[in-house]
Design a protein around this motif. Structure first.
Motif, short mmCIF file in Angstrom:
data_model
loop_
_atom_site.label_atom_id
_atom_site.label_comp_id
_atom_site.label_asym_id
_atom_site.label_seq_id
_atom_site.Cartn_x
_atom_site.Cartn_y
_atom_site.Cartn_z
N GLN A 1 15.98 -16.54 30.41
CA GLN A 1 15.21 -15.59 29.60
C GLN A 1 16.04 -14.30 29.52
O GLN A 1 16.40 -13.76 30.56
CB GLN A 1 13.91 -15.33 30.35
N TYR B 1 13.35 -21.48 37.45
CA TYR B 1 13.15 -22.88 37.85
C TYR B 1 11.64 -23.06 37.99
O TYR B 1 11.02 -22.53 38.92
CB TYR B 1 13.88 -23.15 39.16
N SER C 1 16.00 -22.65 33.18
CA SER C 1 15.99 -22.01 31.86
C SER C 1 16.38 -20.55 31.98
O SER C 1 16.38 -19.98 33.09
CB SER C 1 14.62 -22.14 31.21
N GLN D 1 16.85 -16.18 35.27
CA GLN D 1 16.95 -17.65 35.31
C GLN D 1 15.69 -18.17 35.98
O GLN D 1 15.26 -17.63 37.02
CB GLN D 1 18.15 -18.08 36.14
N THR E 1 17.36 -28.24 34.91
CA THR E 1 15.99 -27.81 34.63
C THR E 1 15.84 -26.29 34.67
O THR E 1 14.72 -25.78 34.57
CB THR E 1 15.03 -28.44 35.65
#
Ligand code: S6P
Ligand code: ZN
Length: 190
Positions: free
Chosen positions: A29, A61, A27, A59, A25
């Motif tokens: 950027q 969450y 991601s 990163q 989960t």
């Protein structure tokens, strides 16, 4: 009763050596040199750099939807040791959109400074290094500057309804800059 029947797997693990978050989960950027228009004093120096080079990455969450009240987000940021003119690489910096929302930063790797600015445009810095904990209080703009020669990584946690106000910094900047002079970081008023 065996404990395993009660055991839920957590979503994310953190490698405390690198600061990397691991989990499905999480991601990512990425901010490249091209994304940092008007962040540095010397815009010509920024334009002369390879535009696709990675400047910093985050990163994320985000276990609850963005904007929801009461949730908490967690992330890390790694800032690469790139110079733009006489300035060190740094994050764009922002106030939170809900300006009274607070945040923690925790230094993991590398060396640099957390630059804070209140609404009167008064600035101060805190040194970031492995283990340094930084409480970013209400109504403070925050930016991190990597003054070292290695990547600087820190962890962060902030409320899910904090949001980001980049416009104020994009338009007026911070009232100080950290520059390199004779191989040392110096702070200058702008
Ligand atoms: C979010 C938190 C960090 C930054 C990240 C990048 O509130 O402060 O996750 O978003 O360090 O900085 P910036 O200024 O480009 O968002
Ligand atoms: Zn923030």
């Amino acid at each position: 009763m065996i404990l395993e029947q009660y055991l839920h797997k957590t979503d994310v693990e953190i490698d405390l050596t690198s600061g990397r978050l691991k989990g499905q989960t999480v991601s990512l950027q990425k901010r490249s040199i091209a994304d940092l228009k008007n962040v540095f004093a010397d815009e010509q120096a920024r334009l002369a750099m390879p535009q696709e080079s990675l400047a910093y990455e985050v990163q994320l969450y985000l276990p609850v939807p963005e904007g929801i009240e009461g949730g908490l987000f967690f992330g890390n940021t790694t800032i690469y040791p790139i110079k733009i003119g006489n300035e060190y690489m740094m994050t764009k910096g922002h106030f939170h959109a809900k300006a009274d929302r607070n945040e923690y930063y925790l230094g993991i790797k590398g060396e640099g400074y957390l630059l804070l600015m209140n609404e009167k445009r008064e600035c101060w810095v805190e040194q970031m290094k492995q283990g340094s904990l930084h409480f970013i209080g209400a109504n403070l703009a925050h930016r991190v500057i990597n003054t070292g020669s290695d990547p600087l990584t820190f962890l962060a946690s902030w409320p899910s309804d904090a949001g980001h106000n980049y416009e104020a910094i994009q338009q007026h900047g911070f009232s100080v800059r950290i520059i390199e002079q004779d191989g040392q970081p110096f702070i200058v008023k702008v």
